[in-house]
Design a protein around this motif. Sequence first.
Motif, short mmCIF file in Angstrom:
data_model
loop_
_atom_site.label_atom_id
_atom_site.label_comp_id
_atom_site.label_asym_id
_atom_site.label_seq_id
_atom_site.Cartn_x
_atom_site.Cartn_y
_atom_site.Cartn_z
N ASP A 38 49.00 22.33 28.07
CA ASP A 38 48.29 23.31 28.91
C ASP A 38 49.07 24.61 28.95
OD1 ASP A 38 46.45 24.39 30.63
OD2 ASP A 38 47.32 23.46 32.42
N ASP A 39 48.50 25.65 28.38
CA ASP A 39 49.13 26.99 28.42
C ASP A 39 50.56 27.00 27.87
OD1 ASP A 39 47.24 28.72 29.31
OD2 ASP A 39 47.64 28.36 31.44
N THR A 48 41.97 24.29 31.78
CA THR A 48 42.84 23.27 32.38
C THR A 48 42.00 22.14 32.97
OG1 THR A 48 44.49 24.96 32.85
CG2 THR A 48 44.68 22.92 34.08
MG LIG Z 1 44.72 26.91 32.88
#
Ligand SMILES: [Mg+2]
Length: 359
Positions: A307-308, A37
């Motif tokens: 992100d994810d 991240t």
């Molecule tokens: Mg992350």
Amino acid sequence: MYLKRLSLFNYKNIAEANFDFDTKINCFVGKNGIGKTNILDAIYHLSYGKSYFNPLAVQNIRHGEEFFVVDGVFEKENRDEQIVCSLKKGQKKILKRNNKPYERFSDHIGFIPLVIISPSDQDLIIEGSETRRKFIDSVISQLDNTYLQQLIQYQKIIAQRNALLKYFAANQTFESDTLSIYNEQLHDLGTSIFKKRKQFLEDFIPIFNKHHQSITNSAETVQIVYESQLSEKPLLQLFDENLAKDRVLQYTSVGIHKDDLSFEIGTFPIKKFGSQGQQKSFLIALKLAQFEFIKKQSGVLPILLFDDIFDKLDETRVSKIVEMVNDETFGQLFISDTHPERTENIVKSTHQSYKLFNL
Ligand SMILES: [Mg+2]
Ligand SMILES: Nc1ncnc2c1ncn2[C@@H]1O[C@H](COP(=O)(O)OP(=O)(O)O)[C@@H](O)[C@H]1O
């Protein structure tokens, strides 16, 4: 437009890292806490001049170090554009384009269009109205620099007006002339900002609805409603009517800094009545609409940070997104995920070029 190269130095937990990217898909994989991240956030930094996650700039410097540098080379309209963002403790952050420092960061906004989809988007639903105003403002600002300048100016004058109200209270005095000057300035700026927000939402909401229907197969009815005191009355009138209250509060209680968006499922707030999955779909539709809106208005394909994102989605929704990526409507994509195989399988199925970075 795409990001060719990225170098990081002392950015959050990353001491030093260098990447050469694919023009299409790039995946960062690795275990929790490794810095996936943070890398996406560094890319975000090059577009917005700040972190998406941590508003305190100095906390983005690696613990125990004195400064960070985020250095990226983009290709835009067949030219190399080097953007460098750096911060030294105790000094002002510096943002440079091709070695030339920006005097105003706001001049850079919109040059590198970028959209991030992250688990912390949840804040848009659960937090106060400020996060939603920031969302609208960041989308409009990417396309309309005058809007951003007006907004900055408006906030400055609100702060001055508030200081004046405090001064009145502290000195048990009142002077309507000075207040009127602020009121008139705020009225002009506020009305213009209100009109732009209103126009923006008229264009944006249908795009949002389209994406939402597509993600959920039209299974749910959701709504975005723009709430502004200015849709009732002119700002000058609001100032007059709330003068007594503002003097007691020593604070400006009316204006476009009170605007909000109501996110609804059926006709109820999604914050209270939406399931986690429904909230997630709502947020993804919101961000994909942001992407499409910026693309339409600017003609540039924004960089997209996921992100994810696969973590929170079932297979149908993942394949929906893969379909979209395949569809040439997307430009360069950065994905973070904890599962290397899952990511590679998803990405392979797009038949697009990609690079996998094992951290
Ligand atoms: Mg992350
Ligand atoms: N300024 C900083 N200095 C050092 N480490 C930091 C800093 N800011 C955040 N971190 C660390 O970065 C790690 C999180 O990295 P992150 O990119 O969120 O991981 P993930 O790979 O799970 O996405 C955490 O261990 C956090 O403590």
